[in-house]
Design a protein around this motif. Structure first.
Motif, PDB file in Angstrom:
ATOM      1  N   ASN A  78       0.432  -1.191  -0.053  1.00  0.00           N
ATOM      2  CA  ASN A  78      -0.043   0.173   0.269  1.00  0.00           C
ATOM      3  C   ASN A  78       0.929   1.614  -0.164  1.00  0.00           C
ATOM      4  OD1 ASN A  78      -2.681  -1.222  -0.401  1.00  0.00           O
ATOM      5  ND2 ASN A  78      -2.501  -0.959   2.008  1.00  0.00           N
ATOM      6  N   ALA A  79       2.038   1.199   0.086  1.00  0.00           N
ATOM      7  CA  ALA A  79       2.834   2.194   0.439  1.00  0.00           C
ATOM      8  C   ALA A  79       3.544   1.651  -0.533  1.00  0.00           C
ATOM      9  CB  ALA A  79       3.915   1.792   1.091  1.00  0.00           C
ATOM     10  N   GLY A  80       3.630   1.218  -1.741  1.00  0.00           N
ATOM     11  CA  GLY A  80       4.231   1.246  -3.220  1.00  0.00           C
ATOM     12  C   GLY A  80       5.263   0.226  -3.671  1.00  0.00           C
ATOM     13  N   ALA A 112      22.581  11.441 -15.825  1.00  0.00           N
ATOM     14  CA  ALA A 112      21.927   9.866 -15.197  1.00  0.00           C
ATOM     15  C   ALA A 112      20.618  10.464 -15.490  1.00  0.00           C
ATOM     16  CB  ALA A 112      22.787  10.040 -13.921  1.00  0.00           C
ATOM     17  N   GLU A 113      19.799   9.360 -15.507  1.00  0.00           N
ATOM     18  CA  GLU A 113      18.293   8.828 -14.849  1.00  0.00           C
ATOM     19  C   GLU A 113      17.692   8.103 -14.178  1.00  0.00           C
ATOM     20  OE1 GLU A 113      16.170  10.103 -18.514  1.00  0.00           O
ATOM     21  OE2 GLU A 113      17.268  11.407 -19.155  1.00  0.00           O
ATOM     22  N   VAL A 114      17.034   7.806 -13.576  1.00  0.00           N
ATOM     23  CA  VAL A 114      16.719   7.592 -12.217  1.00  0.00           C
ATOM     24  C   VAL A 114      15.607   7.938 -11.838  1.00  0.00           C
ATOM     25  CG1 VAL A 114      17.719   8.013 -10.286  1.00  0.00           C
ATOM     26  CG2 VAL A 114      17.233   5.689 -11.049  1.00  0.00           C
ATOM     27  N   GLN A 115      14.351   6.806 -12.203  1.00  0.00           N
ATOM     28  CA  GLN A 115      12.741   6.653 -11.030  1.00  0.00           C
ATOM     29  C   GLN A 115      13.118   6.619  -9.546  1.00  0.00           C
ATOM     30  OE1 GLN A 115       9.008   5.671 -13.050  1.00  0.00           O
ATOM     31  NE2 GLN A 115      10.810   5.474 -14.956  1.00  0.00           N
ATOM     32  N   ILE A 116      12.943   6.847  -8.479  1.00  0.00           N
ATOM     33  CA  ILE A 116      12.665   6.495  -7.320  1.00  0.00           C
ATOM     34  C   ILE A 116      11.251   6.478  -6.903  1.00  0.00           C
ATOM     35  CG2 ILE A 116      14.073   6.427  -4.714  1.00  0.00           C
ATOM     36  CD1 ILE A 116      16.149   7.742  -6.175  1.00  0.00           C
ATOM     37  N   ILE A 117      11.044   5.182  -6.413  1.00  0.00           N
ATOM     38  CA  ILE A 117       9.732   5.434  -5.873  1.00  0.00           C
ATOM     39  C   ILE A 117       9.948   5.218  -3.964  1.00  0.00           C
ATOM     40  CG2 ILE A 117       7.390   3.864  -4.973  1.00  0.00           C
ATOM     41  CD1 ILE A 117       7.884   3.004  -8.125  1.00  0.00           C
ATOM     42  N   ASN A 118       9.329   6.011  -2.755  1.00  0.00           N
ATOM     43  CA  ASN A 118       9.689   6.154  -1.596  1.00  0.00           C
ATOM     44  C   ASN A 118       8.303   5.584  -1.076  1.00  0.00           C
ATOM     45  OD1 ASN A 118      12.094   7.096   0.543  1.00  0.00           O
ATOM     46  ND2 ASN A 118      10.718   5.911   0.719  1.00  0.00           N
ATOM     47  N   GLY A 119       8.178   4.339  -0.523  1.00  0.00           N
ATOM     48  CA  GLY A 119       7.001   4.106   0.387  1.00  0.00           C
ATOM     49  C   GLY A 119       7.230   4.359   1.960  1.00  0.00           C
ATOM     50  N   CYS A 120       6.660   4.719   3.099  1.00  0.00           N
ATOM     51  CA  CYS A 120       6.780   5.028   4.189  1.00  0.00           C
ATOM     52  C   CYS A 120       5.272   4.755   4.804  1.00  0.00           C
ATOM     53  CB  CYS A 120       7.583   6.409   4.194  1.00  0.00           C
ATOM     54  SG  CYS A 120       8.622   7.416   4.178  1.00  0.00           S
ATOM     55  N   HIS A 122       3.285   8.002   1.216  1.00  0.00           N
ATOM     56  CA  HIS A 122       3.432   8.129   2.608  1.00  0.00           C
ATOM     57  C   HIS A 122       1.625   7.258   3.066  1.00  0.00           C
ATOM     58  CE1 HIS A 122       6.089  11.020   4.759  1.00  0.00           C
ATOM     59  NE2 HIS A 122       6.509  10.599   3.969  1.00  0.00           N
ATOM     60  N   ASN A 123       1.620   6.167   4.487  1.00  0.00           N
ATOM     61  CA  ASN A 123       0.638   5.699   4.488  1.00  0.00           C
ATOM     62  C   ASN A 123       0.711   5.773   6.288  1.00  0.00           C
ATOM     63  OD1 ASN A 123      -1.347   3.624   4.525  1.00  0.00           O
ATOM     64  ND2 ASN A 123      -0.394   2.075   4.036  1.00  0.00           N
ATOM     65  N   TRP A 124       0.796   6.624   7.130  1.00  0.00           N
ATOM     66  CA  TRP A 124       0.809   5.999   8.427  1.00  0.00           C
ATOM     67  C   TRP A 124       0.167   5.801   9.191  1.00  0.00           C
ATOM     68  CZ3 TRP A 124       6.528   6.791   8.639  1.00  0.00           C
ATOM     69  CH2 TRP A 124       7.249   7.021   7.800  1.00  0.00           C
ATOM     70  N   ALA A 125      -0.124   5.378  10.975  1.00  0.00           N
ATOM     71  CA  ALA A 125      -1.046   5.489  11.191  1.00  0.00           C
ATOM     72  C   ALA A 125      -1.901   6.718  12.023  1.00  0.00           C
ATOM     73  CB  ALA A 125      -0.473   4.918  13.117  1.00  0.00           C
ATOM     74  N   GLU A 126      -3.015   6.107  12.964  1.00  0.00           N
ATOM     75  CA  GLU A 126      -3.456   8.121  12.808  1.00  0.00           C
ATOM     76  C   GLU A 126      -3.053   8.993  13.674  1.00  0.00           C
ATOM     77  OE1 GLU A 126      -7.646   6.663  13.727  1.00  0.00           O
ATOM     78  OE2 GLU A 126      -7.585   5.821  11.748  1.00  0.00           O
ATOM     79  N   ASP A 127      -2.451   8.466  14.858  1.00  0.00           N
ATOM     80  CA  ASP A 127      -1.777   8.800  15.806  1.00  0.00           C
ATOM     81  C   ASP A 127      -0.622   9.579  15.704  1.00  0.00           C
ATOM     82  OD1 ASP A 127      -3.676   9.454  17.406  1.00  0.00           O
ATOM     83  OD2 ASP A 127      -3.913   7.585  18.180  1.00  0.00           O
ATOM     84  N   PHE A 128       0.550   9.171  14.124  1.00  0.00           N
ATOM     85  CA  PHE A 128       1.887   9.810  13.937  1.00  0.00           C
ATOM     86  C   PHE A 128       1.717  10.257  13.370  1.00  0.00           C
ATOM     87  CE2 PHE A 128       5.578   8.044  11.846  1.00  0.00           C
ATOM     88  CZ  PHE A 128       6.630   6.901  12.280  1.00  0.00           C
ATOM     89  N   TYR A 129       3.625  10.641  14.580  1.00  0.00           N
ATOM     90  CA  TYR A 129       4.283  12.625  13.151  1.00  0.00           C
ATOM     91  C   TYR A 129       5.165  12.262  12.767  1.00  0.00           C
ATOM     92  CZ  TYR A 129       1.648  14.174  17.680  1.00  0.00           C
ATOM     93  OH  TYR A 129       0.754  14.235  18.825  1.00  0.00           O
TER      94      TYR A 129
END
Length: 416
Positions: A59-61, A175-183, A214-221
């Protein structure tokens, strides 16, 4: 791999001076309420992860199969548990734990580490500099155009912990690149804090497309701090997607367009739900001749969520231009959206900066039009918001565009 602390006395002194320095924006956080995370064991195969963790990172890719990826990097809590570079891409790029890179390459410490992001920016950068961190080091070698994206996942597995991350990305000339960063956070995590330092360096003629989900918890900072340096004829595209509730996120990444014809584009899709407080924006600094930038934001506010959508376009070069476009839909009388565009042109009378912003409800006549053609009210609102949250503005590869569209549809179904 255990952490080492590669901080010289000058950086440490700067960090100490900012230990109690509040951030310019966002809710102030008491860092003492969270514990530092412990080291975790490495894993050999993503398919061996528990099913609930596989679903979370998906769910974060992140593709567990690694199909269609050039490389992968996973950090759980404080530990780098997995990194892999597909065989065919050896010689094109490298993916290391930041600590490995700092030990292996003296020039990383001398030229890149804490050089774009300043350790005394606020209490969060200060904390990061004064404590051991993990994160990724990605370098794409000169002239290499990497066909498949790199995927990186930063996951918090334990409750009430601080995840301290420091990432460095270097694209050498051409150079060329794609980065998928899921948190993300594991299902059992209710609260915690993520501090993420990102320093990106784009050399002449390079191109980086960086997509953050981003896919965090409801009480997350969440407190990311990022700066990208863009040289001659280089292009930086930053895409940010937040579709789940979060307690508080404050992020204001900076792109410094130092080079001639340098380009930066920030695009964000935000869905404010429950009592989320989302303070997002970007700052584009135009220093190079004919440099240009744009920042596009699409946001929906529901429930009692608050979204602050900020943007600064700053011209330091006469021959430069940039545009800011912020649009929001309010679906709740208890929600709030605050658009804050800033255009700064000091001694650059020939630079061209522009902005447009709009906030409001869904037009009732649009809903009635669709209802007259057989849709229910909820179906009509869903269709309108789908069109508003058009992922085509991100300019993503088709497979990633389809994936994010699926996430948007899933979010709407869960919250209608």
């Amino acid at each position: 791999m255990s952490s080492r602390h590669y901080i010289d006395e000058k950086i440490l002194d700067l960090a100490k001076s900012a230990l109690n320095k509040k951030a310019a924006y966002g809710q102030d956080i008491d860092l003492s309420q969270f514990e530092e995370a412990e080291e975790k064991d490495q894993i050999s195969d993503l398919s061996k992860l528990p099913d609930e963790i596989q679903k979370t990172i998906l769910n974060a890719g992140i593709e567990v199969s690694e199909e269609g990826r050039s490389g992968s990097f996973l950090q759980f809590d404080h530990s780098v548990v997995y990194r892999r570079l597909q065989q065919r891409y050896h010689g094109q790029l490298e993916i290391l734990d930041i600590n490995e890179a700092l030990e292996k390459y003296p020039e990383v410490r001398e030229k890149y580490f804490w050089k774009a992001v300043k350790p005394d920016r606020d209490k969060y950068t200060a904390f990061s500099a004064m404590h051991p961190a993990h994160g990724y080091f990605i370098r794409v070698f000169k002239g290499q155009k990497v066909e498949k994206p790199i995927q990186a996942c930063l996951l918090l597995q334990e409750n009430a912990r601080i995840q301290n991350v420091h990432n460095i990305v270097i694209l050498e000339e051409g150079a060329e690149v794609q980065i998928i960063n899921g948190c993300a956070t594991a299902p059992k995590v209710k609260e915690g804090l993520h501090i993420g330092i990102s320093e990106f360096y784009l050399k002449k003629g390079s191109k980086l497309t960086f997509t953050m989900v981003h896919n965090w918890a409801e009480d997350f900072y969440v407190r990311p701090r990022g700066v990208t340096i863009v040289e001659d004829n280089a292009v930086f595209v930053s895409n940010y997607v937040l579709l789940k509730p979060v307690k508080s996120i404050q992020s204001f990444p900076v792109a410094v367009l130092k080079g001639k014809n340098a380009v930066a584009s920030f695009n964000s899709i935000l869905y404010g739900l429950k009592d989320s407080e989302i303070d997002m924006g970007s700052h584009i600094i135009l220093e190079g001749e004919n440099s240009s930038g744009q920042a596009i934001s699409r946001a929906i506010v529901k429930d009692s969520a608050k979204i602050f959508s900020r943007g600064i376009l700053e011209a330091r070069q006469n021959l430069s231009k940039a545009h800011l476009d912020c649009r929001g839909i309010l679906l709740s009388s208890s929600g709030m959206m605050y658009a804050v565009p800033e255009l700064l042109s000091d001694g650059t009378p020939q630079s061209h900066l522009s902005h447009e912003a709009a906030i409001g409800p869904i037009a009732e006549e649009e809903v009635e039009y669709l209802m007259a053609r057989g849709l229910s009210k909820d179906e009509a609102i869903s269709l309108i918001t789908q069109g508003f949250m058009d992922v085509k503005i991100l300019g993503l590869p088709k497979h990633l565009e389809n994936y994010i569209q699926e996430l948007i549809l899933q979010t709407q179904e869960e919250n209608m």
